[in-house]
Every structure is written in structure tokens, then in C-alpha cells.
Design a protein around this motif. Structure first.
Motif: not given
Length: 118
Positions: A17-31, A53-57
Motif C-alpha cells: 500500500d504505497p499511499g499508506s507508506l507515504a503517509a507514514f514517511y510524511k510524518a518524518l517530513g517527506f513530501e 526516496f521512492e515508494i513503488y507498488p
């Protein structure tokens, strides 16, 4: 002529679930932004400090990145943990070390993440 030291410029994680993982890393400051290179899969990418920093399905292939351990320097561990909320999988609580305050958590896909506050 002096040889320039290598520097990290790309990290790629695979996620169910790339979207969920991106939400996690957003809390660290990544956009993150949605990208696609050529005929490759759509994925999420964040560029910061000269690194991508990339998140692939995670596709049907058996590519698994859960054994990867990442480390991020953050301004405030307590702020990051607060932003992540009660769902944080804490491996080691914040404690003083020779490098600063550090803790290790796990992201939603099982990657170990070391947070370092200096």
C-alpha cells in the motif's frame, strides 16, 4: 585532483500500500509526488537534500524490501512519534547515544527505521 566521496542519491522501497507508506514517511517530513518513468509503474517520489526516496507498488514479483533498514536524522523524535500517533511499532525507545538521541521503529511495511535527533 581529489576523489569525491560517494553520496547516497536513491532509495527505493516496495509496498503493498504505497499511499499508506507515504503517509507514514510524511510524518518524518517527506513530501511525495506521483511519478512514472517511461512505461514503468506509477510510484511516489520525494526529493530532499539531493537524494530521491521512492515508494513503488509491490507487484506480483517477489521483490521484498522489508529487510532494508533506513536511518533518518530528524529535528525532534518526540514530534515524529506524536505525528505518527499510537500506531507506531516501537522496537527501541528513544535513548541517548554517542550520536544523539535515537530510537528504532518499524514502518507499516515492516522496514526498520532508525530516527536520530542531534
Amino acid at each position: 585532483m581529489p576523489i569525491e566521496a560517494p553520496s547516497l542519491n536513491l532509495v527505493v522501497l516496495r509496498a503493498r500500500d504505497p499511499g499508506s507508506l507515504a503517509a507514514f514517511y510524511k510524518a518524518l517530513g517527506f513530501e511525495f509526488q506521483i511519478e512514472r518513468h517511461g512505461s514503468g509503474p506509477e510510484h511516489l517520489a520525494s526529493t530532499t537534500g539531493g537524494s530521491v526516496f521512492e515508494i513503488y507498488p509491490k507487484g506480483s514479483e517477489s521483490l521484498d524490501t522489508s529487510a532494508v533498514r533506513l536511518g533518518f536524522r530528524v529535528p525532534s523524535i518526540s514530534t515524529v512519534l506524536s505525528d505518527l500517533g499510537t500506531t507506531v511499532d516501537m522496537i527501541s525507545r528513544p535513548s541517548k547515544s554517542d550520536w544523539g538521541t535515537r530510537c528504532v521503529i518499524r514502518d507499516p511495511e515492516g522496514h526498520k527505521i532508525e530516527l536520530l535527533e542531534t
